[in-house]
Write an enzyme that holds these catalytic residues in place. Structure first.
Site, PDB file in Angstrom:
ATOM      1  N   LYS A  34     -37.777  35.397  -7.009  1.00 48.53           N
ATOM      2  CA  LYS A  34     -38.304  34.158  -6.428  1.00 48.53           C
ATOM      3  C   LYS A  34     -39.525  34.517  -5.589  1.00 48.53           C
ATOM      4  CE  LYS A  34     -36.567  32.110  -2.622  1.00 48.53           C
ATOM      5  NZ  LYS A  34     -37.699  31.794  -1.748  1.00 48.53           N
ATOM      6  N   LYS A  62     -41.466  24.553  -3.052  1.00 51.85           N
ATOM      7  CA  LYS A  62     -40.839  23.394  -2.395  1.00 51.85           C
ATOM      8  C   LYS A  62     -41.730  22.158  -2.530  1.00 51.85           C
ATOM      9  CE  LYS A  62     -37.894  26.058   0.675  1.00 51.85           C
ATOM     10  NZ  LYS A  62     -38.453  27.418   0.546  1.00 51.85           N
ATOM     11  N   PRO A  67     -44.822  11.305  -7.771  1.00 56.19           N
ATOM     12  CA  PRO A  67     -44.518  11.797  -9.127  1.00 56.19           C
ATOM     13  C   PRO A  67     -45.703  12.435  -9.841  1.00 56.19           C
ATOM     14  CG  PRO A  67     -43.461   9.676  -8.748  1.00 56.19           C
ATOM     15  CD  PRO A  67     -44.306   9.942  -7.547  1.00 56.19           C
ATOM     16  N   GLN A 175     -30.187  36.144   7.331  1.00 48.29           N
ATOM     17  CA  GLN A 175     -29.839  34.874   7.992  1.00 48.29           C
ATOM     18  C   GLN A 175     -28.340  34.772   8.280  1.00 48.29           C
ATOM     19  OE1 GLN A 175     -31.990  31.197   6.657  1.00 48.29           O
ATOM     20  NE2 GLN A 175     -32.798  32.515   5.052  1.00 48.29           N
ATOM     21  N   GLY A 176     -27.569  35.772   7.894  1.00 47.23           N
ATOM     22  CA  GLY A 176     -26.163  35.835   8.303  1.00 47.23           C
ATOM     23  C   GLY A 176     -25.122  35.523   7.239  1.00 47.23           C
TER      24      GLY A 176
END
Ligand code: C5P
Length: 217
Positions: A34, A62, A67, A175-176
């Site tokens: 990614k 993101k 559209p 991040q855990g």
């Protein structure tokens, strides 16, 4: 996207040579890489085709627009060699449908963010996460992005979308979140960035995660 290891590398480095070197090292352990704004803004769109030699590329832009603009953006990203694009869901059904329609025509994938993995996602996004998951299922997106930092939310979202859609889940490690916990909760893939690319031995860090998840896939 074919699931062999259950691991997606989030490659948020900003140097071309480093990006290629890490991808080469971990290629055998990941089902996809990614990449997003940090890498593409610092190196250029051709990074996508360069890294696609190692694994399918998920472009995490993101996308969150009307559209027509969503369609134009996705068109360019697929043309650059990406296999999938991550879009936001909060823009609504028509924006999502435009992206999904284009992806289907080109046999590519769209993943929809339901809620993000950081604490601030609780301020606004979590309240609409279920609605976005339902919309992603109705639009026949390939899957959703749901937070490994909250496995209980992943389980909730799995109930809403059923088994047709995939869940790809960031937030493991730095991040855990735990890889095996989120796979047990219903995710198909975990997305891991810093704990792999900042590790002294990225291949070993990736292998450890793959081994941890193996029995739960
Ligand atoms: O370094 P770390 O493993 O925390 O990286 C997580 C990656 O997943 C980052 O690229 C981040 O932008 C992304 N992401 C996220 N939460 C989402 C969607 C994407 O953390 N909902």
């Amino acid at each position: 996207m074919e699931r062999k290891t259950g691991l997606i590398l989030a490659l948020d480095v900003t140097d071309r040579m480093e990006a290629v070197a890490i991808s080469e090292k971990v290629a055998g352990y990941v089902d996809a890489i990614k990449i997003g704004y940090p890498l593409v803004l610092s190196t250029g769109m051709d990074m996508i085709s360069q890294l696609s030699k190692f694994a399918p590329i998920i472009a995490d832009f993101k996308v969150a627009d009307i559209p027509n603009t969503n369609r134009l953006i996705c068109e360019q990203v697929f043309k650059a060699g990406a296999d999938a694009v991550i879009v936001q869901g909060f823009t609504g059904h028509d924006s999502l449908e435009a992206a999904v329609k284009l992806a289907k025509e080109q046999e590519k994938d769209i993943y929809v963010v339901t809620e993000m993995s950081h604490p601030g996602a609780l301020d606004f996004m979590q309240q609409v996460g279920e609605g976005i998951a339902k919309m992603a299922a109705d639009a026949k997106a390939s899957g959703v992005v749901a937070p490994a930092t909250r496995p209980e939310r992943v389980a909730e979202i799995r109930k809403i979308i059923g088994n047709e859609l995939s869940i790809i889940s960031p937030g493991v490690g730095a991040q855990g979140g735990s890889a095996s916990d989120v796979i047990k909760a219903g995710a198909n893939w975990v997305i891991v960035g810093r704990s792999i690319y900042q590790a002294e031995d990225p291949a070993m860090a990736a292998k450890k995660l793959v081994d941890e998840m193996k029995e739960f896939l």
